[in-house]
Design an enzyme around this catalytic site. Structure first.
Site, PDB file in Angstrom:
ATOM      1  N   GLU A 171      -1.872  -5.501   8.493  1.00 49.17           N
ATOM      2  CA  GLU A 171      -1.098  -4.946   9.607  1.00 49.17           C
ATOM      3  C   GLU A 171      -1.798  -5.192  10.938  1.00 49.17           C
ATOM      4  O   GLU A 171      -3.010  -5.057  11.034  1.00 49.17           O
ATOM      5  CB  GLU A 171      -0.911  -3.429   9.409  1.00 49.17           C
ATOM      6  CG  GLU A 171      -0.120  -3.079   8.180  1.00 49.17           C
ATOM      7  CD  GLU A 171       0.107  -1.569   8.018  1.00 49.17           C
ATOM      8  OE1 GLU A 171      -0.306  -0.783   8.904  1.00 49.17           O
ATOM      9  OE2 GLU A 171       0.694  -1.184   6.993  1.00 49.17           O
ATOM     10  N   GLU A 231       8.770  -4.182  10.949  1.00 48.63           N
ATOM     11  CA  GLU A 231       9.208  -2.879  10.430  1.00 48.63           C
ATOM     12  C   GLU A 231       9.725  -1.989  11.555  1.00 48.63           C
ATOM     13  O   GLU A 231       9.038  -1.761  12.564  1.00 48.63           O
ATOM     14  CB  GLU A 231       8.041  -2.196   9.698  1.00 48.63           C
ATOM     15  CG  GLU A 231       8.425  -0.818   9.149  1.00 48.63           C
ATOM     16  CD  GLU A 231       7.511  -0.287   8.063  1.00 48.63           C
ATOM     17  OE1 GLU A 231       6.600  -1.010   7.615  1.00 48.63           O
ATOM     18  OE2 GLU A 231       7.726   0.871   7.654  1.00 48.63           O
ATOM     19  N   ASP A 251      -1.056  -6.141  -0.173  1.00 47.46           N
ATOM     20  CA  ASP A 251      -1.505  -5.487   1.063  1.00 47.46           C
ATOM     21  C   ASP A 251      -3.007  -5.252   1.022  1.00 47.46           C
ATOM     22  O   ASP A 251      -3.526  -4.698   0.036  1.00 47.46           O
ATOM     23  CB  ASP A 251      -0.842  -4.103   1.200  1.00 47.46           C
ATOM     24  CG  ASP A 251       0.404  -4.139   2.059  1.00 47.46           C
ATOM     25  OD1 ASP A 251       0.559  -5.072   2.875  1.00 47.46           O
ATOM     26  OD2 ASP A 251       1.236  -3.221   1.904  1.00 47.46           O
ATOM     27  N   LYS A 261      -1.474  -9.474   2.781  1.00 47.10           N
ATOM     28  CA  LYS A 261      -0.778  -9.045   4.003  1.00 47.10           C
ATOM     29  C   LYS A 261      -1.671  -8.036   4.714  1.00 47.10           C
ATOM     30  O   LYS A 261      -2.312  -7.208   4.053  1.00 47.10           O
ATOM     31  CB  LYS A 261       0.578  -8.412   3.661  1.00 47.10           C
ATOM     32  CG  LYS A 261       1.277  -7.773   4.859  1.00 47.10           C
ATOM     33  CD  LYS A 261       2.746  -7.474   4.593  1.00 47.10           C
ATOM     34  CE  LYS A 261       3.040  -6.151   3.942  1.00 47.10           C
ATOM     35  NZ  LYS A 261       2.577  -4.966   4.687  1.00 47.10           N
ATOM     36  N   ASP A 307       0.840  -1.203   0.000  1.00 47.64           N
ATOM     37  CA  ASP A 307       0.000   0.000   0.000  1.00 47.64           C
ATOM     38  C   ASP A 307       0.874   1.252   0.000  1.00 47.64           C
ATOM     39  O   ASP A 307       0.370   2.375  -0.069  1.00 47.64           O
ATOM     40  CB  ASP A 307      -1.016  -0.005   1.154  1.00 47.64           C
ATOM     41  CG  ASP A 307      -0.361  -0.120   2.515  1.00 47.64           C
ATOM     42  OD1 ASP A 307       0.880  -0.222   2.588  1.00 47.64           O
ATOM     43  OD2 ASP A 307      -1.101  -0.106   3.522  1.00 47.64           O
ATOM     44  N   SER A 308       2.212   1.054   0.029  1.00 43.09           N
ATOM     45  CA  SER A 308       3.129   2.178  -0.200  1.00 43.09           C
ATOM     46  C   SER A 308       2.936   2.728  -1.615  1.00 43.09           C
ATOM     47  O   SER A 308       3.451   3.803  -1.937  1.00 43.09           O
ATOM     48  CB  SER A 308       4.582   1.744   0.010  1.00 43.09           C
ATOM     49  OG  SER A 308       4.848   0.551  -0.711  1.00 43.09           O
TER      50      SER A 308
HETATM   51  O1  KIV Z   1       3.541  -1.164   1.687  1.00 36.57           O
HETATM   52  C1  KIV Z   1       4.726  -1.473   1.821  1.00 36.57           C
HETATM   53  O2  KIV Z   1       5.605  -1.098   1.033  1.00 36.57           O
HETATM   54  C2  KIV Z   1       5.095  -2.307   2.952  1.00 36.57           C
HETATM   55  C3  KIV Z   1       6.541  -2.550   3.173  1.00 36.57           C
HETATM   56  C4  KIV Z   1       7.149  -1.366   3.795  1.00 36.57           C
HETATM   57  C5  KIV Z   1       6.786  -3.773   3.970  1.00 36.57           C
HETATM   58  O3  KIV Z   1       4.255  -2.746   3.676  1.00 36.57           O
END
Ligand code: KIV
Length: 278
Positions: free
Chosen positions: A129, A196, A97, A127, A58-59
């Site tokens: 969080e 992280e 994510d 994934k 989600d980055s």
């Molecule tokens: O969204 C992302 O890039 C991440 C990484 C920082 C692990 O979750």
């Protein structure tokens, strides 16, 4: 198609990385290389370079869309990015994510979001969080047969709760809470957990406390693998310089230089040449 052709193409095809591959790599102490990917062209190159896990992170909200945080990206947008990535990959495991707002409401909502990701993208895992707070959702997604990766430590979707991007779990209470969350996630059956921005010593201890891979970002070398945001590694995000990022290239400068020369040639009438024309 002849048998010979089938044999030769199947022997040259890259062997897919699965969640079982990652568990075996952890057991053999072969470090796992994971990077983010958001589009087809990059995913092809990263896969060709041998990255084991591609995370449609989600980055994307930051590096692709220019938002300040990961919060604004939607499930539909994540699905679009994941579809592009999956089309470019032959070997890597693709993890997507679940974005903010797609799983925090209830375990039912979480399952619905995870099913959409799997059905609409062809990715291999999701994934999410958090620990205790998302445990019921993690279990429900796993029960549906969808592999889940956890994410503990600095969890960017909670940035407004933390207030800063500083290193997490420097104090015992937070370290204990991560210890408990990791155990819970491992017991539930996640195939790996991203750690992280936590102290290296804690990451080593956590890694040794479970029999699933840990993937570190800003968590030192003692995890089972490492992940970075690809744009950071390639030097495309020069204004973002935390100490855990290593720039393996300076593509930002290379792009500005190449495009600058193109602009100059266009201005001078030096592009296209006769050979580049019909
Ligand atoms: O969204 C992302 O890039 C991440 C990484 C920082 C692990 O979750």
């Amino acid at each position: 198609m002849s048998t010979e052709t089938v044999t030769s193409s199947s022997t040259t095809a890259a062997k897919r990385v699965t969640t079982q591959t990652l568990l075996a790599m952890r057991d053999e102490e072969t470090p796992i290389a994971m990077l983010t990917a958001y589009d087809y062209t990059s995913a092809r190159l990263l896969d060709e370079a041998g990255v084991d896990v591609l995370l449609v992170g989600d980055s994307a909200s930051n590096v692709m869309a220019g938002h300040e945080t990961t919060l604004p990206i939607t499930l539909d947008q994540m699905i679009y990015h994941a579809q592009c990535v999956v089309r470019g990959v032959q070997r890597a495991l693709v993890v997507v994510d679940l974005p903010f707002g797609a799983y925090q409401g209830s375990s039912r909502e979480a399952l619905r979001s995870a099913i959409r990701v799997m059905k609409e993208t062809g990715a291999h895992a999701v994934k999410l969080e958090g620990g205790a707070t998302v445990l019921e959702s993690v279990k429900r997604i796993l029960e549906a047969g969808i592999p889940v990766m956890g994410h503990l430590g600095l969890t960017p979707q909670s940035i407004y709760k933390f207030g800063t991007y500083r290193v997490r779990a420097r104090d015992n209470d937070e370290a204990d809470s991560i210890r408990r969350d990791l155990k819970r996630l491992a017991k539930a059956g996640v195939f790996g957990v991203v750690l992280e921005k936590i102290p290296s010593e804690l990451a080593v201890e956590l890694t040794q406390s479970v029999d699933i891979p840990t993937i570190g970002i800003g968590a030192g070398v003692g995890c089972s693998g490492q992940v970075l945001v690809t744009h950071d590694l390639l030097g495309l995000t020069k204004d973002f310089n935390p100490r855990f990022v290593r720039h393996y290239a300076d593509l930002g400068e290379a792009v500005v230089d190449a495009v600058g020369r193109y602009v100059e040639d266009v201005r001078l009438g030096a592009f296209p040449s006769e050979a580049e024309s019909y």
